[in-house]
Design an enzyme around this catalytic site. Structure first.
Site, short mmCIF file in Angstrom:
data_model
loop_
_atom_site.label_atom_id
_atom_site.label_comp_id
_atom_site.label_asym_id
_atom_site.label_seq_id
_atom_site.Cartn_x
_atom_site.Cartn_y
_atom_site.Cartn_z
N LYS A 1 0.86 -1.11 0.05
CA LYS A 1 -0.10 0.00 0.00
C LYS A 1 0.98 1.20 0.07
O LYS A 1 1.39 1.34 0.94
CB LYS A 1 -0.81 0.29 1.04
CG LYS A 1 -1.89 1.18 1.12
CD LYS A 1 -2.28 2.03 2.16
CE LYS A 1 -1.68 3.20 2.51
NZ LYS A 1 -1.85 4.29 1.68
N GLY B 1 7.21 5.27 7.66
CA GLY B 1 6.14 6.39 7.85
C GLY B 1 6.60 7.02 9.31
O GLY B 1 7.56 7.12 10.12
N SER B 2 5.47 7.61 9.71
CA SER B 2 5.48 8.58 11.09
C SER B 2 5.47 7.56 12.27
O SER B 2 5.12 6.49 12.20
CB SER B 2 4.33 9.52 11.15
OG SER B 2 3.30 8.70 11.03
N THR B 3 6.03 8.07 13.22
CA THR B 3 5.96 7.49 14.63
C THR B 3 4.47 7.30 15.03
O THR B 3 4.14 6.40 15.70
CB THR B 3 6.90 8.30 15.61
OG1 THR B 3 8.16 8.30 15.27
CG2 THR B 3 6.88 7.82 17.04
N GLU C 1 10.19 1.64 10.43
CA GLU C 1 10.81 2.73 10.19
C GLU C 1 10.05 3.86 10.16
O GLU C 1 9.32 4.40 9.41
CB GLU C 1 11.44 2.60 8.62
CG GLU C 1 12.14 1.26 8.46
CD GLU C 1 13.63 1.09 9.23
OE1 GLU C 1 13.87 1.99 9.96
OE2 GLU C 1 13.98 0.08 8.72
N CYS D 1 13.67 11.13 6.31
CA CYS D 1 13.43 10.79 7.68
C CYS D 1 14.80 11.10 8.49
O CYS D 1 14.77 11.34 9.60
CB CYS D 1 13.02 9.42 7.82
SG CYS D 1 14.22 8.19 6.92
N GLU E 1 9.77 16.65 14.46
CA GLU E 1 10.15 16.43 13.17
C GLU E 1 9.30 17.31 12.15
O GLU E 1 7.93 17.29 12.08
CB GLU E 1 9.97 14.90 12.74
CG GLU E 1 10.16 14.66 11.29
CD GLU E 1 10.18 13.18 10.98
OE1 GLU E 1 9.08 12.73 11.40
OE2 GLU E 1 10.91 12.64 10.25
P1 NAP Z 1 2.49 8.54 7.39
O1 NAP Z 1 1.53 9.70 7.64
O2 NAP Z 1 2.99 7.98 8.47
O3 NAP Z 1 1.99 7.55 6.17
C1 NAP Z 1 2.93 6.56 5.90
C2 NAP Z 1 2.01 5.51 5.57
O4 NAP Z 1 1.04 5.11 6.18
C3 NAP Z 1 1.31 6.09 3.94
O5 NAP Z 1 0.95 4.89 3.12
C4 NAP Z 1 -0.20 6.53 4.70
O6 NAP Z 1 -1.34 6.31 3.92
C5 NAP Z 1 -0.22 5.14 5.80
N1 NAP Z 1 -1.14 5.16 6.86
C6 NAP Z 1 -1.82 6.54 7.53
N2 NAP Z 1 -2.38 6.29 8.47
C7 NAP Z 1 -2.47 5.01 8.69
C8 NAP Z 1 -3.09 4.12 9.43
N3 NAP Z 1 -3.98 4.43 10.20
N4 NAP Z 1 -3.04 2.66 9.40
C9 NAP Z 1 -2.13 2.21 8.35
N5 NAP Z 1 -1.53 3.22 7.48
C10 NAP Z 1 -1.55 4.27 7.56
O7 NAP Z 1 4.03 9.11 6.95
P2 NAP Z 1 3.98 10.10 5.64
O8 NAP Z 1 3.74 11.48 6.14
O9 NAP Z 1 3.56 9.50 4.42
O10 NAP Z 1 5.97 10.12 5.66
C11 NAP Z 1 6.52 10.87 6.43
C12 NAP Z 1 6.92 10.20 7.53
O11 NAP Z 1 7.57 9.08 7.08
C13 NAP Z 1 7.89 10.99 8.53
O12 NAP Z 1 7.72 10.83 9.95
C14 NAP Z 1 9.28 10.07 8.10
O13 NAP Z 1 10.22 10.28 9.34
C15 NAP Z 1 8.93 8.96 7.98
N6 NAP Z 1 9.72 8.34 7.29
C16 NAP Z 1 10.56 7.21 7.87
C17 NAP Z 1 11.70 6.71 7.28
C18 NAP Z 1 12.67 5.71 7.85
O14 NAP Z 1 13.21 5.04 7.22
N7 NAP Z 1 12.62 5.47 9.05
C19 NAP Z 1 11.90 6.95 5.84
C20 NAP Z 1 11.08 7.64 5.12
C21 NAP Z 1 9.99 8.20 5.99
P3 NAP Z 1 -2.02 7.67 3.26
O15 NAP Z 1 -0.85 8.01 2.40
O16 NAP Z 1 -2.92 7.27 2.66
O17 NAP Z 1 -1.91 8.52 4.44
#
Ligand code: NAP
Length: 497
Positions: free
Chosen positions: A191, A244-246, A267, A302, A400
């Site tokens: 997804k 994704g996010s914490t 991650e 990230c 962040e």
């Molecule tokens: P996000 O809001 O956590 O979304 C990540 C993914 O999770 C998206 O596909 C999102 O779908 C999905 N998602 C959202 N709510 C969900 C739920 N309740 N249940 C299951 N899946 C859900 O993060 P983002 O805004 O896309 O990305 C930014 C974050 O990613 C930052 O915090 C960054 O640090 C982190 N990140 C971490 C790494 C690492 O390797 N540590 C690398 C890259 C990014 P939708 O798009 O439909 O909301």
């Protein structure tokens, strides 16, 4: 890589007709209720594709297809070397369409085309190839056991793996997950982020063209609240790998516990520190790399080194050089090869960055940037920004932002530097700049970070694990260690005496 001069990226973008339908059981499909969402190019604020808004029913279908293919052994039952050969063909097909992948990535989330072409697409191809080569080189273990017995410890695929990915490196992070999961014989439901789903769909289509059997790699686009939650709570999903996010990571922990205790690798976020000691060999190089660490990919990284700590004697020199270096990331047209900084992923994320910086204006000094940049109809550009003079607990230092904003704080000595760097709920990455070898070791040892880069920033490679401590999550992408997310250890004990 030189710019391919024969390509008119604007013309290519105009003629692109991306297919935004789901990819389930080897074929394209509309969402069960026919719903679509528009993909908006953040650099122009214009829609350029319609992407299926998958439903829970679509998610069920994808998990069922993945399960059926896993049980049938069409992939899981192949010799590992054969899986590797098919994956190599897949990498070849992706490489052949590099320009299309790069364009989709740039149009979807705003990153400069030169970066999509030289980093994201080749990085994705290399990742598929690396795990294709690893497929038949993992081997089992025969540990010592008492006389009259032999035990074999094998790595077995877990079954159905769900992967949920973010929008900042849509193609690369998808490959970081699906390549190792597939190499060891799992079936996958991916997804991608709603903001940037198109490269994931094309990746899956080419996998089947290369010979990956139908049902082994499925992509369900749609919202996290619907498709993501459905995967996280699905009892037929054996493992979930997430970037994704914490905040979402924490929800996934709950969902796993409340469903089938599926294996998780998370991650999550970061707020990484970059420590520049006064004995650094050249302040200019440290500043140049610090600008890369904070502003590359619009700071939507990230492991971005967004907290910069500089020892007092070199603070002024560092700030001057840092401002100069930040110029390389000035926002411009993402379809222009020479652009160093693109658009942020969307307008509302840019609103968040603007609000956060504005809230810090009275508490600190904006050294440069601090402004939104209007380009045509788009409101998704933000200037590289540095803020100094903030208290250690200020939200700009702690939270962040995921945008092109760095804070700069002075430190006195090694203890002070380490204390400030570790004063975070995250533990993803850190950098240290010093010409003192002993100090480099001492400080690296004390930093709580999954990766510590010494005299560089944000070091990352296929052969080294990537992931964090604390609320940056657990599990590792990349390297042989990523395999651990997708296999279980199984002991078979033969008693023969
Ligand atoms: P996000 O809001 O956590 O979304 C990540 C993914 O999770 C998206 O596909 C999102 O779908 C999905 N998602 C959202 N709510 C969900 C739920 N309740 N249940 C299951 N899946 C859900 O993060 P983002 O805004 O896309 O990305 C930014 C974050 O990613 C930052 O915090 C960054 O640090 C982190 N990140 C971490 C790494 C690492 O390797 N540590 C690398 C890259 C990014 P939708 O798009 O439909 O909301």
């Amino acid at each position: 890589m030189e710019e391919p001069t024969s390509i008119d990226w604007h013309a290519r973008a105009q003629s692109l007709t991306p297919d935004g339908r789901l990819f389930i059981d080897g074929v394209r499909a509309h969402a069960s209720d026919g719903a679509v969402v528009s993909s908006i190019n953040p650099a122009t604020a214009q829609a350029f594709a319609a992407v299926a808004a998958g439903t829970t029913h679509d998610t069920e279908r994808a998990v069922a297809a993945a399960r059926a293919s896993f049980e049938a052994g069409t992939w899981s039952g192949l010799a590992a070397a054969d899986r590797g050969l098919i994956m190599q063909r897949w990498a070849d097909l992706v490489e052949l369409r590099a320009e299309e992948f790069a364009l989709l990535e740039t149009l979807d989330m705003g990153k400069p085309i030169g970066q999509s072409m030289t980093v994201d697409v080749p990085g994705s191809v290399a990742t598929i190839r690396w795990y294709a080569e690893l497929a038949d080189k993992l081997g089992d273990e025969v540990p010592s056991t008492p006389p009259g017995s032999t035990a074999v410890v094998s790595r077995v695929p877990l079954g159905v793996v769900a992967a949920i990915t973010p929008w900042n490196y849509p193609m690369e992070i998808a490959c970081w997950k699906i390549a190792p999961a597939l190499a060891v014989g799992n079936s996958v439901v991916l997804k991608p982020a709603s903001e940037s789903s198109l490269t994931a769909l094309l990746l899956a289509e080419l996998a089947v063209e290369a010979g990956v059997p139908a049902g082994v790699l499925n992509v369900v686009t749609g919202s996290g609240r619907v498709v993501g939650e459905a995967l996280a709570r699905h009892r037929g999903v054996d493992a979930l790998t997430f970037t994704g996010s914490t905040a979402v990571s924490k929800r996934l922990l709950v969902a796993s516990g409340e469903s089938n205790m599926k294996r998780l690798s998370l991650e999550a976020g970061g707020k990484s520190a970059n420590l520049v000691f006064a004995d650094v060999e050249t302040v200019e190089l440290a500043a140049e790399k610090a600008a890369f660490g904070a502003f590359y990919n619009q700071g939507e990284v990230c492991s971005a080194n967004s907290r910069i700590y500089v020892q007092r004697p070199v603070l002024d020199a560092f700030i001057s050089a840092f401002e100069l270096a930040a110029g390389s990331y000035a926002p411009g047209d993402p379809l222009d090869w020479s652009t160093g900084g693109g658009a942020l992923v969307n307008e509302s994320h840019t609103d968040d960055i603007e609000r956060a910086v504005d809230a810090g204006r009275s508490a600190g000094d904006i050294l440069f940037g601090g402004e939104r940049i209007e380009r045509g109809a788009s409101r998704a550009f933000y200037a590289p920004t540095a803020v100094a003079g903030l208290d250690a607990k200020h939200p700009l230092v702690v939270d962040e932002l995921f945008g092109p904003v760095a804070t700069i704080i002075a430190f006195d000595d090694e203890d002070d530097a380490v204390h400030q760097a570790n004063d975070s709920t995250y533990g993803l990455a850190a950098s240290v700049w010093t010409s003192n070898f002993a100090r480099a070791h001492r400080v690296a040892d004390r930093l709580v970070a999954g990766t510590v880069s010494v005299n560089t920033v944000d070091a990352l490679g296929l052969t080294t694990p990537f992931g964090g401590f604390r609320e940056s999550g657990f599990g590792r992408d990349l390297s042989r260690h990523a395999i651990d997310n997708y296999v279980g250890l199984k002991t078979t004990w033969f008693q023969h005496g």
